[in-house]
Design a protein around this motif. Structure first.
Motif, PDB file in Angstrom:
ATOM      1  N   ARG A  72       0.823  -1.205   0.000  1.00 62.02           N
ATOM      2  CA  ARG A  72       0.000   0.000   0.000  1.00 62.02           C
ATOM      3  C   ARG A  72       0.858   1.256   0.000  1.00 62.02           C
ATOM      4  NH1 ARG A  72      -4.463  -2.115   4.245  1.00 62.02           N
ATOM      5  NH2 ARG A  72      -5.799  -3.172   2.737  1.00 62.02           N
TER       6      ARG A  72
ATOM      7  N   LYS B  71       2.217   1.830  -3.410  1.00 69.15           N
ATOM      8  CA  LYS B  71       1.189   2.336  -4.316  1.00 69.15           C
ATOM      9  C   LYS B  71       1.056   3.854  -4.158  1.00 69.15           C
ATOM     10  CE  LYS B  71      -2.662  -0.036  -4.807  1.00 69.15           C
ATOM     11  NZ  LYS B  71      -4.053  -0.512  -4.646  1.00 69.15           N
TER      12      LYS B  71
ATOM     13  N   GLN C 208     -10.559   4.212 -10.322  1.00 66.35           N
ATOM     14  CA  GLN C 208     -11.679   3.699  -9.530  1.00 66.35           C
ATOM     15  C   GLN C 208     -12.538   2.744 -10.356  1.00 66.35           C
ATOM     16  OE1 GLN C 208     -11.986   4.059  -6.300  1.00 66.35           O
ATOM     17  NE2 GLN C 208     -13.822   2.835  -6.233  1.00 66.35           N
TER      18      GLN C 208
ATOM     19  N   TYR D  76     -11.398  -0.834 -10.263  1.00 67.05           N
ATOM     20  CA  TYR D  76     -11.761  -1.541  -9.035  1.00 67.05           C
ATOM     21  C   TYR D  76     -13.252  -1.893  -9.014  1.00 67.05           C
ATOM     22  CZ  TYR D  76      -7.076  -0.698  -7.388  1.00 67.05           C
ATOM     23  OH  TYR D  76      -5.714  -0.712  -7.271  1.00 67.05           O
TER      24      TYR D  76
ATOM     25  N   SER E 230     -13.698  -4.794 -11.499  1.00 67.02           N
ATOM     26  CA  SER E 230     -13.145  -6.017 -10.927  1.00 67.02           C
ATOM     27  C   SER E 230     -14.130  -6.649  -9.948  1.00 67.02           C
ATOM     28  CB  SER E 230     -11.821  -5.699 -10.220  1.00 67.02           C
ATOM     29  OG  SER E 230     -11.328  -6.820  -9.545  1.00 67.02           O
ATOM     30  N   LYS E 231     -14.731  -5.825  -9.111  1.00 67.84           N
ATOM     31  CA  LYS E 231     -15.712  -6.332  -8.142  1.00 67.84           C
ATOM     32  C   LYS E 231     -16.945  -6.890  -8.859  1.00 67.84           C
ATOM     33  CE  LYS E 231     -17.867  -5.196  -3.798  1.00 67.84           C
ATOM     34  NZ  LYS E 231     -17.879  -4.286  -2.665  1.00 67.84           N
TER      35      LYS E 231
ATOM     36  N   HIS F 291      -8.738  -9.457  -9.604  1.00 70.74           N
ATOM     37  CA  HIS F 291      -7.876  -8.443  -9.014  1.00 70.74           C
ATOM     38  C   HIS F 291      -7.589  -7.347 -10.032  1.00 70.74           C
ATOM     39  CE1 HIS F 291      -5.791 -11.491  -6.084  1.00 70.74           C
ATOM     40  NE2 HIS F 291      -7.037 -11.200  -5.717  1.00 70.74           N
ATOM     41  N   VAL F 292      -7.322  -6.153  -9.533  1.00 66.01           N
ATOM     42  CA  VAL F 292      -6.773  -5.093 -10.374  1.00 66.01           C
ATOM     43  C   VAL F 292      -5.259  -5.246 -10.272  1.00 66.01           C
ATOM     44  CG1 VAL F 292      -6.547  -2.619 -10.750  1.00 66.01           C
ATOM     45  CG2 VAL F 292      -8.731  -3.569  -9.978  1.00 66.01           C
TER      46      VAL F 292
ATOM     47  N   HIS G 100       1.227   3.895 -10.457  1.00 61.13           N
ATOM     48  CA  HIS G 100      -0.181   3.617 -10.183  1.00 61.13           C
ATOM     49  C   HIS G 100      -0.996   4.627 -10.984  1.00 61.13           C
ATOM     50  CE1 HIS G 100      -3.613   2.032  -8.109  1.00 61.13           C
ATOM     51  NE2 HIS G 100      -3.917   3.208  -7.602  1.00 61.13           N
TER      52      HIS G 100
ATOM     53  N   LEU H 220      -2.922  -0.383 -15.525  1.00 59.65           N
ATOM     54  CA  LEU H 220      -3.810  -1.296 -14.814  1.00 59.65           C
ATOM     55  C   LEU H 220      -4.509  -2.243 -15.779  1.00 59.65           C
ATOM     56  CD1 LEU H 220      -5.508   1.217 -12.332  1.00 59.65           C
ATOM     57  CD2 LEU H 220      -3.575  -0.310 -11.890  1.00 59.65           C
TER      58      LEU H 220
ATOM     59  N   ILE I  84      -7.364  -5.922 -15.408  1.00 59.44           N
ATOM     60  CA  ILE I  84      -8.109  -6.821 -14.519  1.00 59.44           C
ATOM     61  C   ILE I  84      -7.758  -8.253 -14.893  1.00 59.44           C
ATOM     62  CG2 ILE I  84     -10.396  -7.597 -13.790  1.00 59.44           C
ATOM     63  CD1 ILE I  84     -11.403  -4.750 -14.449  1.00 59.44           C
TER      64      ILE I  84
END
Length: 85
Positions: free
Chosen positions: A8, A11, A28, A31, A34-35, A46-47, A62, A67, A69
């Protein structure tokens, strides 16, 4: 855990100050998507950072364009290596 805390922190350190509000919205969305995929497929997603934040030879940022998925199993199998799907 200590490993999660280290990740974290990296990141935060690898998030450039010049990102715009639109960039943060794009991050965002990864994420959120991904969910959604996890819920709709029943397979954990996961991202992932295409260029790892804590690579051996180089480190990625970051940012939205770094990024992707992946399923949790794909992400685990790639470790800290660069891999796009």
């Amino acid at each position: 855990t200590a490993l999660l805390a280290k990740y974290r922190c990296s990141k935060i350190q690898r998030t450039p100050p010049w990102l715009t509000k639109e960039h943060y919205k794009q991050i965002q969305q990864f994420y959120i998507e991904s969910k959604k995929l996890t819920i709709s497929t029943g397979i954990l997603h996961h991202v992932d950072h295409i260029e790892p934040l804590q690579g051996k030879d180089r480190c990625g940022l970051h940012v939205p364009w770094n990024l992707q998925i992946l399923t949790a199993s794909e992400n685990s199998s790639k470790s800290n290596k660069t891999k796009t799907i």
